[in-house]
Design a protein around this motif. Structure first.
Motif, short mmCIF file in Angstrom:
data_model
loop_
_atom_site.label_atom_id
_atom_site.label_comp_id
_atom_site.label_asym_id
_atom_site.label_seq_id
_atom_site.Cartn_x
_atom_site.Cartn_y
_atom_site.Cartn_z
N PRO A 214 0.56 -1.18 0.49
CA PRO A 214 0.19 -0.08 -0.19
C PRO A 214 1.05 1.19 0.34
CG PRO A 214 0.12 -1.09 2.47
CD PRO A 214 0.92 -1.76 1.37
N ASN A 215 2.29 0.76 0.00
CA ASN A 215 2.98 2.29 -0.27
C ASN A 215 3.63 2.45 -1.37
OD1 ASN A 215 3.73 1.96 2.79
ND2 ASN A 215 5.05 0.41 2.44
N THR A 216 3.78 4.00 -0.95
CA THR A 216 4.38 4.96 -2.71
C THR A 216 5.76 5.68 -1.86
OG1 THR A 216 3.36 6.47 -1.27
CG2 THR A 216 2.22 6.39 -2.40
N GLY A 217 6.32 6.22 -2.92
CA GLY A 217 7.71 6.43 -2.84
C GLY A 217 8.68 4.71 -2.92
N ASN B 207 9.21 3.96 0.00
CA ASN B 207 9.34 2.46 0.36
C ASN B 207 8.72 1.33 -0.40
OD1 ASN B 207 9.45 3.28 3.21
ND2 ASN B 207 7.40 4.52 3.43
#
Lengths: 122, 445
Positions: free
Chosen positions: B10-13, B15
């Motif tokens: 569920p992360n972005t960037g 991560n």
């Protein structure tokens, strides 16, 4: 514990529309805080929030509210009770409505995970 | 399942990248097919994600698209990404990028021979800024000619010409697309919840491609289940009209003029003027559309107000949402030639709420088979966090599943178990809202 909290909150901490992700203790002390925008308006808001946590929790539990939220222009502050002593605060700045609906779906996951973590520790 | 792994983050960037690398290491599968679903929050990271996947599975066939959310046993997310890693010889992928619906889908049908297919295509494609300008200019030109047309025949001729332009540059009508495909077909008709330039994106062989159609052919023991949230259709126009009247709170019979996928007028006014009169909504200006909405990926593509067209062929119906775009001739997401010109204006609601969607899961034949399902994305603005109830229901009924929340899907089958309201042509079901399908695969290896 902090690492685990950081992992659970990571979906929000790198999102550009989430300006603040913070987990407060009932007395207003932040356990975890990630501020994506360092501006005076956000800092003033954070300062004010610390004094509001205790009363927000009181209202959430006595009036059986799911959360307390308020909107000012396009900034939305959402306070969600994680446990009897913890409040998750998200400051969101979104122009369009769909991001806000989607937030509702994702917040549920994060709050559930935090609740599981707190129970696991106690 | 040994030959299927679901990797989600569920992360972005940064991560997201770290998370993905770690989870791919743990997956331990030699995938021959990779299906990638990114959400709007990770759309910009798709290139990097595909590089990682290509590095890990260089021999695999790959496809994917941008969706609004995904559902697994662990959670429902509307952010991050999900990848299905499949080790099976039974799945084949074909693609085309022809200009018109007929060319694109006929070619796709020749390429993929399997009897069970899932086809993903941009039902509405918003091109680059220059092409959007061109489309707005076409709209002005044809609308100018339309309002000066002498008779109905001329009006229809103008609409037909404009409809052909829309089809070649922007819209693959959902019902027309399925006509050219043989066998049982489930259509993922992509259209973003909030539109921006060059959206929706499709992925193919680890690259992003614009306005192309992708087809997944399935061999073996697979079945496609369809579900809609409406009561059964009537046996005549009046029958269906009565059913709709009882189902939706506020309905009004209106008269439209259309041809192909272009709607010239509703009750003598342009569609947008008609909507403005009904709900006093502010019209989005052309400048606002280009600068504020499309550049920021914020053009609303769904609406609680719309028209329900009733089919001449089956007396089923399909809804088309209305928004206050700065256009004169209103485009439709399905071809209207087989519908009555008299239709119904509605304010939308689903009776029984989110529980109405449980019906899709009840159709599964076994608990342990793998299920892939697509839910109509209108559930996000309608029910928001109540979507978790759907996931809990799926969790309690299935051992292994993966669901995506994307624009309203369509299905083509020889026969259906009930008289679906959304069966708008013989064997073809589609509606602007409330539809879902589930692909059940019993022997994946």
């Amino acid at each position: 514990m902090l690492l685990e909290i950081s992992r659970i909150l990571s979906p929000f901490t790198e999102d550009p529309i989430v300006k603040v992700t913070a987990l407060y203790r009932i007395d207003g002390v932040p356990i975890f805080a990630k501020v994506n925008e360092r501006s005076s308006r956000i800092l003033n808001l954070l300062y004010w929030l610390e004094s509001q946590i205790k009363s927000s929790l009181y209202y959430i539990f006595t009036r059986e509210l799911d959360e307390i939220s308020f909107t000012c222009y396009n900034i939305e502050v959402r306070m969600l009770a994680v446990s009897r002593t913890l409040v998750l605060v998200l400051v969101i700045e979104a122009d369009e409505y769909t991001s806000r609906y989607k937030f509702d779906v994702d917040i549920e996951n994060v709050v559930e995970s935090l609740r599981e973590l707190v129970e696991w520790r106690t | 399942m040994e030959n299927l792994k679901i990797v989600t983050s569920p992360n972005t960037g940064t991560n997201l990248i770290e998370d993905l690398r770690k989870k791919l290491e743990d997956a331990r599968i030699d995938a021959s097919t990779v299906l990638l679903f990114t959400t709007t929050s990770t759309k910009n990271m798709a290139k990097k994600v595909m590089e990682i996947l290509a590095e890990k599975y260089p021999q695999a066939q790959m496809t994917g698209c941008v969706v609004e959310g995904y559902m697994t046993k662990e959670a429902v997310w509307t952010r991050g990404m999900a990848a299905l890693l499949i080790d099976s010889e039974k799945i084949s992928i074909g693609y085309t990028s022809g200009q018109t619906t007929e060319k694109a889908f006929s070619k796709l049908n020749r390429e993929v021979k399997a009897k069970k297919k899932v086809v993903a295509f941009p039902m509405v494609y918003i091109p680059d800024p220059f092409s959007v300008l061109k489309l707005l200019a076409y709209d002005r030109y044809y609308h100018f000619r339309y309002i000066r047309a002498k008779d109905m025949e001329e009006k229809k001729r103008i609409l037909e010409k404009y409809s052909r332009i829309l089809e070649s540059k922007m819209i693959y009508p959902a019902n027309k697309a399925l006509r050219y495909l043989d066998g049982e077909v489930a259509g993922m008709n992509l259209m973003p919840l909030s539109g921006g330039y060059r959206s929706p994106a499709l992925y193919l062989n680890f690259k992003e491609c614009q306005r192309c159609c992708v087809c997944l052919g399935m061999k073996g023991n697979a079945s496609i289940h369809y579900h809609d949230t409406f009561p059964e259709r009537g046996k005549s126009f009046d029958d269906t009209f009565e059913i709709l009247k009882n189902y939706f709170g506020k309905v009004e019979r209106v008269k439209t003029v259309f041809s192909g996928i272009a709607i010239g007028e509703i009750n003598g006014k342009s569609a947008v003027d008609f909507l403005k009169e009904k709900i006093r909504i502010r019209k989005i200006s052309e400048e606002e559309l280009k600068k504020d909405k499309l550049e920021k990926n914020g053009l609303p593509m769904v609406s609680p107000y719309g028209l329900v067209f009733i089919s001449r062929e089956t007396h089923g119906s399909s809804a088309l949402g209305l928004q206050s775009y700065p256009i004169g001739i209103y485009p439709s997401i399905f071809e209207l030639d087989r519908f009555y010109e008299s239709c119904v204006y509605i304010g939308e609601l689903f009776k029984e709420g989110i529980f109405n969607f449980y019906g899709l899961f009840d159709k599964a034949k076994s608990r342990d088979s793998f299920k892939f399902f697509v839910l109509d994305y209108n559930v996000i603005p309608m029910f928001s966090k109540k979507i978790h109830l759907l996931n809990n229901y799926a969790k309690s009924n299935f051992d292994c599943y993966f669901g995506i929340i994307a624009s309203n899907p369509s299905v083509k089958k020889n026969s259906f178990e009930r008289r679906y309201m959304t069966e708008i042509e013989r064997g073809i079901c589609f509606n602007g809202t409330g539809t879902s399908f589930m692909l059940e695969i019993r022997d994946l290896p």
